[in-house]
Design an enzyme around this catalytic site. Sequence first.
Site: not given
Ligand code: PGA
Length: 253
Positions: A167, A11, A9, A213, A96, A98, A173
């Site tokens: 997740e 983003k 992803n 992460s 997601h 976010e 992050g």
């Molecule tokens: P990250 O993001 O691997 O940078 O922690 C994961 C995600 O938001 O799917």
Amino acid sequence: MNTRYIIGNWKMNPISAAKAKEIFRSIKRDASTLKKSVVGICPPAIYFEHLRAVGTGKKVLLGIQNIHWEKEGSHTGEISAAMAKDLGAAYCIVGHSERRYEFGEDNAEAERKVKAALKAGLSPILCVGERDRDEDGSHFAFIEEEITTGLGGVAKKDLKNVLLAYEPVWAIGAKDAMNPRKLQEMSIFIRRVLADRFGKAEADAVPVLYGGSVNPTNTKGIMEEGRVDGLLIGRASREPQKMKKIMRIVEEI
Ligand code: PGA
């Protein structure tokens, strides 16, 4: 083990189409030898055509990060599942964290998007995950609600086209992924929730991914001890060298 999924992803990154193509080209080259896994890259939709021009195939597919649940109409700034399908998307990330926490999306909206994705012939990747954990384990009920409502309108026969990504928001992050043993507990729980709703055989066929992460160092533990079928990767999915290592590790499991 079934097919393994390595979903990236991106983003709202990278900043230019040229950079997007460069990253994609590397990933595509390294993915060409995959035997047990598939890679799905979810770039900003505006880069779709650029990446398609680089070339997708059986090993590297494209996914869209978000869709509107309607097919077409007056929804400024939105993109439908049918449009994404037309441009070659295979996957669609839904719910997601976010989107949930930045844009207020809820489980009912996730359900509408899951149904719209399936209808258009995309495989939805429904994301679920608690924001934090407390001692009494209320995150299990929270996850159960996210799954049962998010997949509320999915017919048993369509479940085979759905992927589920666990997740935990606190691990996105972050410095490191969640503990694989704790993940194992959650992946067993998720399978049980799916089995209660759809039946054991159908539930076992759903790819359950982990996101938060992921990096080359924690991939093996997440996949093996965490008992998941794949990964949803944020930051590391934009770094070809890390993706290359992750692919190799996932293939060797
Ligand atoms: P990250 O993001 O691997 O940078 O922690 C994961 C995600 O938001 O799917």
